[in-house]
Design a protein around this motif. Structure first.
Motif, short mmCIF file in Angstrom:
data_model
loop_
_atom_site.label_atom_id
_atom_site.label_comp_id
_atom_site.label_asym_id
_atom_site.label_seq_id
_atom_site.Cartn_x
_atom_site.Cartn_y
_atom_site.Cartn_z
N UNK A 182 87.29 -71.18 9.79
CA UNK A 182 86.68 -71.45 8.49
C UNK A 182 85.16 -71.20 8.53
N UNK A 183 84.63 -70.86 7.34
CA UNK A 183 83.20 -70.56 7.25
C UNK A 183 82.34 -71.75 7.62
N UNK A 184 82.77 -72.96 7.22
CA UNK A 184 81.94 -74.14 7.56
C UNK A 184 81.94 -74.41 9.06
N UNK A 185 83.02 -74.01 9.74
CA UNK A 185 83.06 -74.16 11.20
C UNK A 185 82.09 -73.17 11.85
N UNK A 186 82.06 -71.93 11.34
CA UNK A 186 81.09 -70.96 11.84
C UNK A 186 79.66 -71.46 11.62
N UNK A 187 79.43 -72.08 10.46
CA UNK A 187 78.10 -72.62 10.17
C UNK A 187 77.74 -73.73 11.14
N UNK A 188 78.72 -74.55 11.51
CA UNK A 188 78.46 -75.64 12.46
C UNK A 188 78.07 -75.08 13.83
N UNK A 189 78.71 -74.01 14.25
CA UNK A 189 78.38 -73.39 15.54
C UNK A 189 76.98 -72.77 15.47
N UNK A 190 76.68 -72.09 14.36
CA UNK A 190 75.35 -71.50 14.20
C UNK A 190 74.27 -72.57 14.25
N UNK A 220 80.21 -80.66 18.42
CA UNK A 220 81.32 -81.60 18.27
C UNK A 220 82.64 -80.90 18.00
N UNK A 221 82.77 -79.69 18.54
CA UNK A 221 83.99 -78.90 18.35
C UNK A 221 84.63 -78.63 19.71
N UNK A 222 85.85 -78.11 19.69
CA UNK A 222 86.51 -77.77 20.94
C UNK A 222 85.94 -76.47 21.48
N UNK A 223 86.04 -76.29 22.80
CA UNK A 223 85.55 -75.06 23.41
C UNK A 223 86.32 -73.85 22.88
N UNK A 224 87.60 -74.04 22.62
CA UNK A 224 88.41 -72.93 22.11
C UNK A 224 87.92 -72.48 20.74
N UNK A 225 87.54 -73.43 19.89
CA UNK A 225 87.05 -73.09 18.56
C UNK A 225 85.72 -72.34 18.66
N UNK A 226 84.83 -72.83 19.52
CA UNK A 226 83.54 -72.17 19.69
C UNK A 226 83.74 -70.76 20.23
N UNK A 227 84.67 -70.59 21.16
CA UNK A 227 84.94 -69.27 21.72
C UNK A 227 85.43 -68.32 20.63
#
Length: 334
Positions: free
Chosen positions: A32-40, A15-22
């Protein structure tokens, strides 16, 4: 950075943007660390979904082959049958080949007659003939998982169970804590010396008591069967009047308790293995001090998983020894 999933797939899952995932995949700053955790987590979820697709519509037949007392095979059979539905959407069925007494030839014959199997979960003697039988199965495309006692020189794909040497050392530690300065000797009861797991427990136990000054009296080849075990224990108790404690890697514990009672002898400490029906009762009644146990359903799940991994139906997962649980009457699981 190359990845097993497209950035678009991960972004949709998270549920994130492609740019953020990239940015996360390429370890760029400003995330942010919680964003990295969401990708993981999204990648882990995609892995699970891929595994489900691999399993969909597949059928597996697993053979469980065990030379062991019935009280243990009954408990493990119930654990296997409880875990089979967890592998849906695959359909996993089990066949059971279980017996209490017998020689190596019976094990070899049973293994040689297995047909149409996708894998074998095996509790067997560590004997050259068994190694050859296991190797023949594996050469024919049938993976074998050793359970609770290993056959390490064979081509088995994994060992599932506790660290048996560590269990023996743990038993010795508990024994010394309870006996303290009392000069009691200890009886150790094995079902058969050809089971590597029991041998490793014995070695660990002896190493843990080294220097204690206690005599360790061994009885074996009772197969964990009550009638045979009671006779062997009676003979040992009559020969060794200083025995006041028991470590039992091999079972037959109700018979051992009965042998002490028949001779009017006191067993001050009794350490057993496996939370089967007999040991539950003995623990509740205060006739066994503690039971060293591991979660049989977790074992069953891991053993089945190892077989499915060998067929590429599940992603690879390393196997570690199961944690040893020290069970008393106050923390006995349902």
């Amino acid at each position: 950075m190359a990845h097993r999933y497209k950035v678009r797939e991960i972004a949709q899952q998270a549920g994130l943007s492609e740019a953020t995932v990239d940015r996360v995949l390429n370890d760029r700053p400003g995330v942010r660390e919680n964003t990295r955790a969401e990708v993981t987590q999204a990648i882990a979820d995609l892995d699970k979904q891929r595994a489900q697709l691999r399993l969909s519509g597949r059928r597996f037949l697993i053979d469980v082959v065990m030379h062991t007392p019935r009280r243990f095979s009954d408990a493990f059979r119930a654990a296997i049958e409880a875990e089979l539905p967890a592998f849906a959407p695959a359909m996993v069925r089990a066949r059971f080949h279980l017996w209490e007494t017998g020689e190596t030839a019976q094990m070899v014959d049973t293994l040689s007659r297995i047909r149409g199997s996708h894998g074998v979960v095996l509790k067997a003697q560590d004997e050259p003939a068994v190694v050859e039988a296991v190797d023949a199965l594996v050469a024919g495309g049938v993976p074998v998982v050793a359970y609770t006692t290993d056959v390490p020189s064979s081509a088995r794909c994994a060992y599932v169970g506790i660290d048996n040497h560590g269990a023996g050392v743990t038993a010795a530690y508990l024994m010394e804590q309870w006996l303290g300065r009392e000069p009691a000797d200890v009886l150790i009861t094995l079902s058969r010396t050809v089971f590597r797991g029991e041998g490793e427990r014995e070695v660990g136990f002896r190493s843990g008591l080294r220097g204690s000054g206690r005599a360790i009296v061994e009885v074996s080849d009772g197969d964990g069967i009550d009638a045979t075990t009671e006779r062997l224990v009676l003979e040992a108790l009559e020969r060794h009047p200083r025995i006041e404690a028991v470590y039992s890697p091999g079972g037959g514990n109700a018979a051992t308790v009965d042998a002490f009672a028949r001779l009017g002898r006191t067993c001050r400490v009794f350490i057993a293995h496996d939370l089967d029906a007999d040991n539950r009762r003995l623990l509740r009644e205060g006739l066994v001090s503690v039971v060293l146990h591991n979660d049989l359903r977790a074992d069953a799940r891991l053993a089945i998983r190892q077989v499915l991994q060998q067929h590429g139906a599940l992603p690879s997962e390393s196997v570690r020894p199961a944690p040893i649980q020290v069970i008393t009457p106050y923390n006995m699981p349902a």
